[in-house]
Write an enzyme that holds these catalytic residues in place. Structure first.
Site, PDB file in Angstrom:
ATOM      1  N   ALA A  11     -12.544  10.502   0.493  1.00 44.98           N
ATOM      2  CA  ALA A  11     -12.366  11.264  -0.785  1.00 44.98           C
ATOM      3  C   ALA A  11     -10.160  11.739  -0.666  1.00 44.98           C
ATOM      4  CB  ALA A  11     -13.207  12.052  -1.478  1.00 44.98           C
ATOM      5  N   GLY A  12     -10.164  10.296  -0.007  1.00 40.35           N
ATOM      6  CA  GLY A  12      -8.420  10.733   0.399  1.00 40.35           C
ATOM      7  C   GLY A  12      -8.062  10.646  -0.302  1.00 40.35           C
ATOM      8  N   VAL A  14      -6.471   7.060  -1.108  1.00 43.20           N
ATOM      9  CA  VAL A  14      -7.158   5.530  -1.224  1.00 43.20           C
ATOM     10  C   VAL A  14      -8.482   5.400  -2.761  1.00 43.20           C
ATOM     11  CG1 VAL A  14      -7.733   3.530  -0.813  1.00 43.20           C
ATOM     12  CG2 VAL A  14      -6.066   4.327   0.261  1.00 43.20           C
ATOM     13  N   GLY A  15      -9.499   6.043  -1.738  1.00 38.42           N
ATOM     14  CA  GLY A  15     -10.385   6.859  -2.352  1.00 38.42           C
ATOM     15  C   GLY A  15      -9.909   6.993  -3.679  1.00 38.42           C
ATOM     16  N   ARG A  89      -0.414  -0.702  12.191  1.00 41.40           N
ATOM     17  CA  ARG A  89      -1.660  -0.260  11.664  1.00 41.40           C
ATOM     18  C   ARG A  89      -2.578  -0.659  12.423  1.00 41.40           C
ATOM     19  NH1 ARG A  89      -0.208  -4.385   7.039  1.00 41.40           N
ATOM     20  NH2 ARG A  89       0.274  -3.583   5.381  1.00 41.40           N
ATOM     21  N   THR A 120     -10.087   0.356   4.746  1.00 42.33           N
ATOM     22  CA  THR A 120      -9.599   1.142   5.845  1.00 42.33           C
ATOM     23  C   THR A 120      -8.738   0.411   6.093  1.00 42.33           C
ATOM     24  OG1 THR A 120     -11.574   2.567   5.838  1.00 42.33           O
ATOM     25  CG2 THR A 120      -9.922   2.944   8.041  1.00 42.33           C
ATOM     26  N   HIS A 176      -3.967  -8.668   7.666  1.00 40.42           N
ATOM     27  CA  HIS A 176      -3.261  -7.450   6.289  1.00 40.42           C
ATOM     28  C   HIS A 176      -2.348  -7.414   7.313  1.00 40.42           C
ATOM     29  CE1 HIS A 176      -2.373  -5.441   3.614  1.00 40.42           C
ATOM     30  NE2 HIS A 176      -3.138  -4.014   4.740  1.00 40.42           N
TER      31      HIS A 176
END
Ligand code: LMR
Length: 309
Positions: A11-12, A14-15, A89, A120, A176
């Site tokens: 729930a950060g 992005v979420g 990354r 992620t 990516h």
């Protein structure tokens, strides 16, 4: 009628942003799941309360209990650390592999029939981790990245051309990471090749900016990484699955011979339907493009080895 259920793990930034886009598109009931007590509940409640204004009527809930994954049609894993300026990354791999492993175990246990989308970083290794841990067929484990990278590429091309971004069609394949492959020869504006409209130097600069698009944002933010477009890209993929739309989106898919590669995840154009990846669309790459894809593969395999799986 039963509504679709989308669970977003993490729930950060992005979420929570993915939840926002999914709610706004009315994709179905949304569960925000996180190990931090109170955060998914608080964000879910806040988002739910925007329903009367935005016009959606989805159920939106937050939870710390992974058993609540049950019944999910699509699960999006966003949990994990984000990079800070100066980091690649790959620097996130050691910490995020443990997080993605434990999330994937819970997904396999509680939502064994879902389509799993992994966001992620480093994405190509994290989607491989989720694939290995869940034991799901390759169709049902997909990495988000191509939609994001292609959106960046399209944005920069549109800016340079002074045209509406949605009229720019362009594809980014491969990893990516810095070795990603923004295809120049296929990029076009409403069918007109960009090679007829921009110089080789202009195109090279746009390709380079796309390849480093994530780092550009990290350097601005200083405390984390991009979230609006990564969240939307994951939701775009989820929507294609939930509506069985057969949209063709660039995604990290497990290749088994496509483009000459096997046994790893690589960014390729895929047809998405209700079973997940229905098919990878193959086409002939030039020698130079094939070489760039091979470089992507080498970088992905290095990441895969570091997962220890
Ligand atoms: C991105 O491309 O924005 C994400 O992968 C986040 C990052 O670390 O760059």
């Amino acid at each position: 009628m039963r509504r679709n259920k989308i669970t977003i793990i993490g729930a950060g930034n992005v979420g929570a942003t993915a939840a926002h886009w999914a709610a706004s598109r009315g994709l179905g009931d949304i569960l925000l799941l996180d190990v931090v007590e109170g955060v998914p509940q608080g964000k879910a409640l806040d988002l739910l309360q925007s329903g009367p204004v935005d016009g959606f009527s989805n159920r939106i809930t937050g939870s710390n209990d992974f058993a609540d994954l049950a019944g999910s049609d699509v699960v999006i894993i966003t949990a994990g650390l984000a990079r800070k300026p100066g980091m690649s990354r790959d620097d996130l791999l050691a910490k995020n592999v443990a997080i993605v492993k434990s999330c994937a175990e819970q997904v396999a246990k509680h939502a064994p029939d879902c389509v799993l989308i992994v966001v992620t970083n480093p994405i190509d290794a994290m989607v491989y981790t989720a694939f290995k841990v869940t034991g799901f067929p390759r169709e049902r484990v997909i990495g988000m990245a191509g939609v994001l990278d292609s959106a960046r590429y399209r944005t920069f091309l549109a800016e340079a051309l002074g045209v509406a971004p949605r009229d720019v069609n362009a594809l980014v394949m491969g990893i990516h990471g810095d070795n990603m492959l923004p295809l120049i020869r296929l990029a076009n504006v409403a069918g007109v090749p960009v090679t007829d409209l921009l110089s080789a130097e202009e195109l090279a600069a746009i390709v380079h900016r796309t390849q480093h698009g994530g780092a550009e944002i990290v350097n601005h933010l200083k405390t984390g990484s991009a979230f609006y477009t990564p969240g939307l890209a994951a939701v775009e993929m989820a929507e294609a699955v939930l509506t069985d739309s057969k949209r063709v989106l660039p995604c990290a898919a497990y290749v088994e011979g496509e483009f000459g590669f096997s046994g790893c995840f690589l960014g390729v154009p895929v047809v998405l339907g209700d079973k997940g990846v229905e098919r990878i669309i193959q086409f002939k790459l030039t020698d130079e493009e094939q070489k760039a894809m091979a470089e992507s593969e080498t970088a992905v395999r290095k990441q895969m080895a570091a997962t220890g799986l």
